[in-house]
Scaffold this motif. Structure first.
Motif, PDB file in Angstrom:
ATOM      1  N   TRP A 250       0.808  -1.110  -0.011  1.00  0.00           N
ATOM      2  CA  TRP A 250       0.035   0.125  -0.119  1.00  0.00           C
ATOM      3  C   TRP A 250       1.031   1.059   0.030  1.00  0.00           C
ATOM      4  O   TRP A 250       0.743   2.210  -0.581  1.00  0.00           O
ATOM      5  CB  TRP A 250      -0.755   0.133   1.179  1.00  0.00           C
ATOM      6  N   ALA A 251       1.741   1.128   0.642  1.00  0.00           N
ATOM      7  CA  ALA A 251       3.007   2.463   0.724  1.00  0.00           C
ATOM      8  C   ALA A 251       3.403   2.761  -0.710  1.00  0.00           C
ATOM      9  O   ALA A 251       3.490   4.085  -1.275  1.00  0.00           O
ATOM     10  CB  ALA A 251       3.960   2.221   1.877  1.00  0.00           C
ATOM     11  N   GLY A 252       3.701   1.665  -1.270  1.00  0.00           N
ATOM     12  CA  GLY A 252       4.400   1.871  -2.842  1.00  0.00           C
ATOM     13  C   GLY A 252       3.141   2.362  -3.680  1.00  0.00           C
ATOM     14  O   GLY A 252       3.391   3.068  -4.559  1.00  0.00           O
ATOM     15  N   VAL A 253       1.872   1.679  -3.387  1.00  0.00           N
ATOM     16  CA  VAL A 253       0.819   2.209  -4.420  1.00  0.00           C
ATOM     17  C   VAL A 253       0.591   3.760  -4.056  1.00  0.00           C
ATOM     18  O   VAL A 253       0.347   4.472  -5.122  1.00  0.00           O
ATOM     19  CB  VAL A 253      -0.342   1.393  -3.989  1.00  0.00           C
ATOM     20  N   LEU A 254       0.585   3.975  -2.904  1.00  0.00           N
ATOM     21  CA  LEU A 254       0.413   5.413  -2.380  1.00  0.00           C
ATOM     22  C   LEU A 254       1.499   6.458  -3.021  1.00  0.00           C
ATOM     23  O   LEU A 254       1.157   7.475  -3.702  1.00  0.00           O
ATOM     24  CB  LEU A 254       0.063   5.630  -1.075  1.00  0.00           C
ATOM     25  N   LEU A 255       2.603   5.977  -3.010  1.00  0.00           N
ATOM     26  CA  LEU A 255       3.643   6.634  -3.735  1.00  0.00           C
ATOM     27  C   LEU A 255       3.534   6.800  -5.030  1.00  0.00           C
ATOM     28  O   LEU A 255       3.791   7.976  -5.749  1.00  0.00           O
ATOM     29  CB  LEU A 255       5.026   6.035  -3.236  1.00  0.00           C
ATOM     30  N   VAL A 256       3.163   5.784  -5.624  1.00  0.00           N
ATOM     31  CA  VAL A 256       3.173   5.859  -7.508  1.00  0.00           C
ATOM     32  C   VAL A 256       1.906   6.916  -7.543  1.00  0.00           C
ATOM     33  O   VAL A 256       1.928   7.736  -8.483  1.00  0.00           O
ATOM     34  CB  VAL A 256       2.726   4.620  -7.916  1.00  0.00           C
ATOM     35  N   ILE A 257       0.823   6.763  -6.813  1.00  0.00           N
ATOM     36  CA  ILE A 257      -0.175   7.425  -6.966  1.00  0.00           C
ATOM     37  C   ILE A 257       0.155   9.209  -6.685  1.00  0.00           C
ATOM     38  O   ILE A 257      -0.271  10.007  -7.654  1.00  0.00           O
ATOM     39  CB  ILE A 257      -1.559   7.460  -6.275  1.00  0.00           C
ATOM     40  N   ALA A 258       0.814   9.270  -5.853  1.00  0.00           N
ATOM     41  CA  ALA A 258       1.401  10.899  -5.807  1.00  0.00           C
ATOM     42  C   ALA A 258       2.345  11.108  -6.692  1.00  0.00           C
ATOM     43  O   ALA A 258       2.241  12.347  -7.095  1.00  0.00           O
ATOM     44  CB  ALA A 258       2.303  10.897  -4.573  1.00  0.00           C
TER      45      ALA A 258
ATOM     46  N   ILE B 275       1.988  10.229  -9.925  1.00  0.00           N
ATOM     47  CA  ILE B 275       1.380  10.446 -10.959  1.00  0.00           C
ATOM     48  C   ILE B 275       0.422  11.679 -10.821  1.00  0.00           C
ATOM     49  O   ILE B 275       0.300  12.540 -12.147  1.00  0.00           O
ATOM     50  CB  ILE B 275       0.175   8.982 -11.216  1.00  0.00           C
ATOM     51  N   THR B 276      -0.035  11.981  -9.830  1.00  0.00           N
ATOM     52  CA  THR B 276      -0.594  13.368  -9.642  1.00  0.00           C
ATOM     53  C   THR B 276       0.515  14.277  -9.853  1.00  0.00           C
ATOM     54  O   THR B 276      -0.096  15.307 -10.480  1.00  0.00           O
ATOM     55  CB  THR B 276      -1.056  13.408  -8.008  1.00  0.00           C
ATOM     56  N   ILE B 277       1.533  14.179  -9.222  1.00  0.00           N
ATOM     57  CA  ILE B 277       2.663  15.563  -9.707  1.00  0.00           C
ATOM     58  C   ILE B 277       2.783  15.371 -11.163  1.00  0.00           C
ATOM     59  O   ILE B 277       2.705  16.749 -11.775  1.00  0.00           O
ATOM     60  CB  ILE B 277       3.835  15.195  -9.127  1.00  0.00           C
ATOM     61  N   ILE B 278       2.901  14.377 -11.940  1.00  0.00           N
ATOM     62  CA  ILE B 278       3.077  14.459 -13.411  1.00  0.00           C
ATOM     63  C   ILE B 278       1.798  15.022 -14.098  1.00  0.00           C
ATOM     64  O   ILE B 278       2.087  15.854 -15.124  1.00  0.00           O
ATOM     65  CB  ILE B 278       3.598  12.934 -13.932  1.00  0.00           C
TER      66      ILE B 278
END
Length: 132
Positions: free
Chosen positions: A67-75, A77-80
């Motif tokens: 879940w920590a990895g998924v949340l980091l990927v979401i963050a 993607i949001t930045i991009i």
């Protein structure tokens, strides 16, 4: 008050449960990726003969790490999507991510470590898996 001999006995799997929680916190704070690989190695190589306490903590830490990895990927993607890493909005997203998601995951790891040190099972809220 004198310490009885019974209070010094370790619960089966307690030290391994403590180590899994330490590895989870290490994955978040010190050695991301490396500590997660060690958790996965423990799961695939040693989970078959692991005491229930250790297995419960191991499953929780792996689930929370994913879940920590998924949340980091979401963050990321949001930045991009909001303009890339050069945009001023980047720091807003990074600060929000670290003050909410990352800090919450670290706090859950500290609570899990405290429960492991007490010899108790612990299920992470929202990101944990049920224990048998």
């Amino acid at each position: 008050m004198p310490v009885s001999e019974d209070s010094e006995q370790e619960i089966p799997g307690q030290s391994l449960a403590i180590w899994t929680e330490v590895l989870y916190l290490s994955n978040l704070l010190i050695a991301p990726g490396l500590a997660f690989l060690i958790l996965l190695w423990l799961y695939f190589k040693r989970s078959a003969n692991m005491p229930t306490l250790a297995l419960c903590h191991l499953r929780q830490t792996i689930s929370a790490s994913v879940w920590a990895g998924v949340l980091l990927v979401i963050a990321n993607i949001t930045i991009i999507l909001l303009g890339g890493y050069a945009a001023p909005k980047t720091w807003v997203i990074v600060i929000i991510y670290f003050t909410t998601c990352h800090s919450t995951l670290v706090l859950l790891g500290v609570l899990g470590l405290a429960k492991a040190m007490a010899g108790q099972k612990y299920i992470y809220p929202l990101v944990g898996r049920p224990c048998d």
